[in-house]
Design a protein around this motif. Structure first.
Motif: not given
Length: 137
Positions: A83-89
């Motif tokens: 999401f928006e260049d961030s890794s999410i989990r």
């Protein structure tokens, strides 16, 4: 004329049964939005779990970012995305997936989960491997 009345009665019964079935459907469980503790700008996390279709949808700033279904008899699901260049989990544990099985299996799983203090439906949201929020369903 009697035949028309019978058809009319069947139509009324069909419409009533359809409406009753629609009213009987279980609404999705909604998680209250949580603002991320990490990241700039902060992300507002939310989600819904459609019990009847076993479908979890997680959102970031009102955008669906992750979806999944729990495998049979499995209360754990991990979802990954960006999401928006961030890794999410999302690391999710849904006690209800086992509790709602019913019968002896449901009773045993409820007892085991209660003993282990795992009786809720939650998703721990991570941003770039840092805990950002916890959604409760």
């Amino acid at each position: 004329m009697a035949r028309r009345s019978t058809v009319s009665n069947l139509s009324v019964i069909t419409v009533a049964a359809t409406l009753a079935a629609a009213c009987a459907s279980t609404p999705p469980r909604e998680a209250l939005p949580q603002v991320s503790k990490v990241g700039d700008p902060p992300i507002t996390w939310a989600g819904s779990y459609d019990v009847e279709n076993n479908r979890l949808t997680l959102t970031a700033n009102d955008q669906p970012v992750m979806r999944g279904s729990f495998p049979p008899f499995t209360p754990v699901m991990n979802l990954d995305g960006t999401f928006e260049d961030s890794s999410i989990r999302a690391e999710c544990y849904f006690a209800s997936v086992l509790n709602e099985q019913g019968g002896l299996f449901g009773a045993i799983s409820t007892a085991v989960q209660s003993k282990n203090a795992k009786t809720s439906d939650t998703c721990k949201m991570m941003v770039n491997a840092e805990e950002a929020a916890t959604l409760n369903f």
